[in-house]
Scaffold this motif. Structure first.
Motif, PDB file in Angstrom:
ATOM      1  N   SER A  36       2.731  10.786  -8.410  1.00 45.50           N
ATOM      2  CA  SER A  36       1.544  10.308  -9.117  1.00 45.50           C
ATOM      3  C   SER A  36       1.043   8.997  -8.532  1.00 45.50           C
ATOM      4  O   SER A  36      -0.156   8.814  -8.289  1.00 45.50           O
ATOM      5  N   LEU A  37       1.965   8.054  -8.296  1.00 41.82           N
ATOM      6  CA  LEU A  37       1.600   6.777  -7.703  1.00 41.82           C
ATOM      7  C   LEU A  37       1.121   6.970  -6.266  1.00 41.82           C
ATOM      8  O   LEU A  37       0.135   6.352  -5.837  1.00 41.82           O
ATOM      9  N   ALA A  38       1.805   7.846  -5.520  1.00 42.40           N
ATOM     10  CA  ALA A  38       1.436   8.093  -4.123  1.00 42.40           C
ATOM     11  C   ALA A  38       0.007   8.621  -4.014  1.00 42.40           C
ATOM     12  O   ALA A  38      -0.745   8.229  -3.112  1.00 42.40           O
ATOM     13  N   LEU A  39      -0.379   9.509  -4.952  1.00 44.23           N
ATOM     14  CA  LEU A  39      -1.722  10.074  -4.912  1.00 44.23           C
ATOM     15  C   LEU A  39      -2.774   9.017  -5.226  1.00 44.23           C
ATOM     16  O   LEU A  39      -3.813   8.941  -4.552  1.00 44.23           O
ATOM     17  N   MET A  40      -2.522   8.187  -6.229  1.00 47.65           N
ATOM     18  CA  MET A  40      -3.486   7.140  -6.587  1.00 47.65           C
ATOM     19  C   MET A  40      -3.642   6.119  -5.461  1.00 47.65           C
ATOM     20  O   MET A  40      -4.752   5.674  -5.156  1.00 47.65           O
ATOM     21  N   VAL A  41      -2.526   5.737  -4.833  1.00 51.88           N
ATOM     22  CA  VAL A  41      -2.583   4.792  -3.708  1.00 51.88           C
ATOM     23  C   VAL A  41      -3.313   5.426  -2.524  1.00 51.88           C
ATOM     24  O   VAL A  41      -4.097   4.767  -1.837  1.00 51.88           O
ATOM     25  N   SER A  91      -7.775   8.044 -12.721  1.00 50.87           N
ATOM     26  CA  SER A  91      -6.552   7.438 -13.252  1.00 50.87           C
ATOM     27  C   SER A  91      -6.057   8.152 -14.504  1.00 50.87           C
ATOM     28  O   SER A  91      -4.925   7.942 -14.933  1.00 50.87           O
ATOM     29  N   TYR A  92      -6.884   9.024 -15.081  1.00 51.18           N
ATOM     30  CA  TYR A  92      -6.492   9.750 -16.290  1.00 51.18           C
ATOM     31  C   TYR A  92      -6.293  11.243 -16.042  1.00 51.18           C
ATOM     32  O   TYR A  92      -5.871  11.966 -16.938  1.00 51.18           O
ATOM     33  N   ALA A  93      -6.618  11.711 -14.834  1.00 55.36           N
ATOM     34  CA  ALA A  93      -6.512  13.142 -14.537  1.00 55.36           C
ATOM     35  C   ALA A  93      -5.112  13.495 -14.050  1.00 55.36           C
ATOM     36  O   ALA A  93      -4.499  12.721 -13.330  1.00 55.36           O
ATOM     37  N   PRO A  94      -4.572  14.661 -14.431  1.00 62.11           N
ATOM     38  CA  PRO A  94      -3.245  15.084 -13.970  1.00 62.11           C
ATOM     39  C   PRO A  94      -3.210  15.228 -12.449  1.00 62.11           C
ATOM     40  O   PRO A  94      -4.131  15.781 -11.851  1.00 62.11           O
ATOM     41  N   THR A  95      -2.139  14.755 -11.819  1.00 61.58           N
ATOM     42  CA  THR A  95      -2.022  14.738 -10.359  1.00 61.58           C
ATOM     43  C   THR A  95      -2.147  16.122  -9.746  1.00 61.58           C
ATOM     44  O   THR A  95      -2.891  16.326  -8.781  1.00 61.58           O
ATOM     45  N   ILE A 191      -9.395  -2.204  -9.917  1.00 60.74           N
ATOM     46  CA  ILE A 191      -9.351  -2.649 -11.319  1.00 60.74           C
ATOM     47  C   ILE A 191      -8.290  -1.899 -12.113  1.00 60.74           C
ATOM     48  O   ILE A 191      -7.468  -2.509 -12.818  1.00 60.74           O
ATOM     49  N   THR A 192      -8.281  -0.556 -12.019  1.00 62.92           N
ATOM     50  CA  THR A 192      -7.344   0.227 -12.821  1.00 62.92           C
ATOM     51  C   THR A 192      -5.901   0.060 -12.351  1.00 62.92           C
ATOM     52  O   THR A 192      -4.968   0.318 -13.117  1.00 62.92           O
ATOM     53  N   GLY A 193      -5.695  -0.384 -11.118  1.00 64.97           N
ATOM     54  CA  GLY A 193      -4.335  -0.544 -10.604  1.00 64.97           C
ATOM     55  C   GLY A 193      -3.770  -1.939 -10.714  1.00 64.97           C
ATOM     56  O   GLY A 193      -2.612  -2.176 -10.345  1.00 64.97           O
ATOM     57  N   LEU A 194      -4.549  -2.887 -11.250  1.00 60.99           N
ATOM     58  CA  LEU A 194      -4.094  -4.279 -11.312  1.00 60.99           C
ATOM     59  C   LEU A 194      -2.880  -4.468 -12.215  1.00 60.99           C
ATOM     60  O   LEU A 194      -2.014  -5.281 -11.942  1.00 60.99           O
ATOM     61  N   GLY A 195      -2.805  -3.725 -13.301  1.00 59.88           N
ATOM     62  CA  GLY A 195      -1.683  -3.889 -14.222  1.00 59.88           C
ATOM     63  C   GLY A 195      -0.545  -2.924 -13.984  1.00 59.88           C
ATOM     64  O   GLY A 195       0.375  -2.814 -14.790  1.00 59.88           O
ATOM     65  N   VAL A 196      -0.598  -2.222 -12.837  1.00 54.15           N
ATOM     66  CA  VAL A 196       0.408  -1.199 -12.535  1.00 54.15           C
ATOM     67  C   VAL A 196       1.355  -1.711 -11.451  1.00 54.15           C
ATOM     68  O   VAL A 196       0.952  -2.435 -10.546  1.00 54.15           O
ATOM     69  N   THR A 198       2.581  -1.150  -8.389  1.00 52.08           N
ATOM     70  CA  THR A 198       2.314  -0.302  -7.240  1.00 52.08           C
ATOM     71  C   THR A 198       3.191  -0.720  -6.057  1.00 52.08           C
ATOM     72  O   THR A 198       4.250  -1.308  -6.241  1.00 52.08           O
ATOM     73  N   LEU A 199       2.752  -0.438  -4.849  1.00 55.06           N
ATOM     74  CA  LEU A 199       3.523  -0.767  -3.651  1.00 55.06           C
ATOM     75  C   LEU A 199       3.430  -2.249  -3.324  1.00 55.06           C
ATOM     76  O   LEU A 199       2.492  -2.922  -3.747  1.00 55.06           O
ATOM     77  N   PRO A 200       4.388  -2.800  -2.564  1.00 51.22           N
ATOM     78  CA  PRO A 200       4.290  -4.205  -2.134  1.00 51.22           C
ATOM     79  C   PRO A 200       3.021  -4.422  -1.304  1.00 51.22           C
ATOM     80  O   PRO A 200       2.567  -3.512  -0.610  1.00 51.22           O
ATOM     81  N   TYR A 201       2.476  -5.627  -1.384  1.00 52.77           N
ATOM     82  CA  TYR A 201       1.278  -6.006  -0.633  1.00 52.77           C
ATOM     83  C   TYR A 201       0.115  -5.058  -0.909  1.00 52.77           C
ATOM     84  O   TYR A 201      -0.497  -4.507   0.006  1.00 52.77           O
ATOM     85  N   SER A 202      -0.151  -4.894  -2.203  1.00 46.67           N
ATOM     86  CA  SER A 202      -1.253  -4.021  -2.615  1.00 46.67           C
ATOM     87  C   SER A 202      -2.227  -4.789  -3.495  1.00 46.67           C
ATOM     88  O   SER A 202      -1.851  -5.749  -4.177  1.00 46.67           O
ATOM     89  N   LEU A 203      -3.472  -4.356  -3.479  1.00 43.97           N
ATOM     90  CA  LEU A 203      -4.500  -4.883  -4.371  1.00 43.97           C
ATOM     91  C   LEU A 203      -4.899  -3.734  -5.282  1.00 43.97           C
ATOM     92  O   LEU A 203      -5.660  -2.855  -4.891  1.00 43.97           O
ATOM     93  N   GLY A 204      -4.346  -3.705  -6.495  1.00 45.61           N
ATOM     94  CA  GLY A 204      -4.515  -2.547  -7.354  1.00 45.61           C
ATOM     95  C   GLY A 204      -3.853  -1.350  -6.689  1.00 45.61           C
ATOM     96  O   GLY A 204      -2.696  -1.407  -6.278  1.00 45.61           O
ATOM     97  N   TYR A 205      -4.622  -0.257  -6.557  1.00 47.86           N
ATOM     98  CA  TYR A 205      -4.101   0.941  -5.900  1.00 47.86           C
ATOM     99  C   TYR A 205      -4.412   0.962  -4.395  1.00 47.86           C
ATOM    100  O   TYR A 205      -4.263   2.006  -3.760  1.00 47.86           O
ATOM    101  N   VAL A 206      -4.838  -0.165  -3.851  1.00 49.24           N
ATOM    102  CA  VAL A 206      -5.148  -0.235  -2.420  1.00 49.24           C
ATOM    103  C   VAL A 206      -3.987  -0.891  -1.679  1.00 49.24           C
ATOM    104  O   VAL A 206      -3.675  -2.056  -1.905  1.00 49.24           O
TER     105      VAL A 206
END
Length: 254
Positions: A36-41, A91-95, A191-196, A198-206
């Motif tokens: 799920s995280l891999a797909l969003m990133v 961010s709300y849809a099933p992977t 924006i949606t990934g800021l509180g998650v 995620t991976l090191p050295y990321s900006l949200g899901y980027v």
């Protein structure tokens, strides 16, 4: 990834997201990242990479074709809004549903490309104006944000089959459009990934690591791809476009 996505971006008027999304996804999951995280990133990073990559291709296309900038910008402005909304919905849809939907849409587009043997300008089925630009721009932008791609795979088809542009004009206009539409999508993924977590050295899901490494190669390769597109027959461009879509669609679905 940067070389392949860059050449595809310039050559076919796509952002390269339909290549970068599955390849990043497979890379991250093989390293043990949750799917799920891999797909969003993969979605968020792909859209970020698309912006400078498509600008490189658009610059070359604009030097060759003088009528692509205005329609590309008009469509792209509406695409920003659609992309922003699509990014939030993702961010709300099933992977798994997103993966299957992504693959099915690509196969449909590929079939259309194979069956459509016409090259050059065709009679438009609907007129290009502000109303049609708004409808197409927002719709494609939404799919762009939802699937983490620039939307070029959709906009090229619409421009060439429905709006009557030639294949090479569609590719040029698409390059301008996706450089704008991706801005809306990547903003929502940040924006949606800021509180998650995620991976090191990321900006949200980027992922900033993926972003900088890939654009080192994708930007110059997009310029080269755009140059090549003006030397190939239009029918050959359609066939290359369709083959790539089928391969990646099957890979995503299974």
């Amino acid at each position: 990834m940067g070389i392949i996505a860059g050449i595809a971006s310039g050559l076919l008027g796509v952002g390269g997201g339909f290549i970068m999304v599955p390849l990043q996804f497979f890379l991250l999951t093989s390293l043990g990242v949750d799917s799920s995280l891999a797909l969003m990133v993969s979605f968020g990073t792909s859209l970020a990479i698309i912006i400078p990559t498509s600008i490189s291709g658009a610059y070359k296309h604009n030097k060759e074709l003088k009528n692509i900038l205005k329609p590309g910008i008009i469509l792209g402005i509406f695409g920003i809004f659609g992309g922003f909304l699509g990014g939030f919905l993702a961010s709300y849809a099933p992977t798994r549903i997103l993966q299957i939907f992504f693959g099915i849409v690509l196969i449909i587009i590929a079939i259309n490309m194979f069956l459509n043997k016409k090259t050059g300008k065709t009679k438009p089925k609907i007129k290009f104006n502000i109303l049609s630009a708004a409808l197409i721009g927002v719709s494609v932008g939404l799919l762009s944000g939802l699937l983490g791609i620039g939307g070029g795979v959709f906009i090229v088809t619409i421009l060439s089959v429905i709006l009557g542009f030639s294949m090479i004009e569609s590719i040029g206009i698409s390059s301008v459009f996706i450089s704008l539409a991706a801005v809306g999508g990547v903003s929502s993924y940040i924006i949606t990934g800021l509180g998650v977590n995620t991976l090191p050295y990321s900006l949200g899901y980027v992922s900033l690591v993926n972003f900088f490494v890939i654009i080192l190669f994708s930007i110059p390769c997009a310029y080269l791809g755009a140059n090549l597109s003006h030397k190939l027959p239009e029918r050959r461009l359609q066939e290359i476009f369709a083959i790539l879509l089928v391969i990646l669609a099957i890979k995503m679905i299974i």
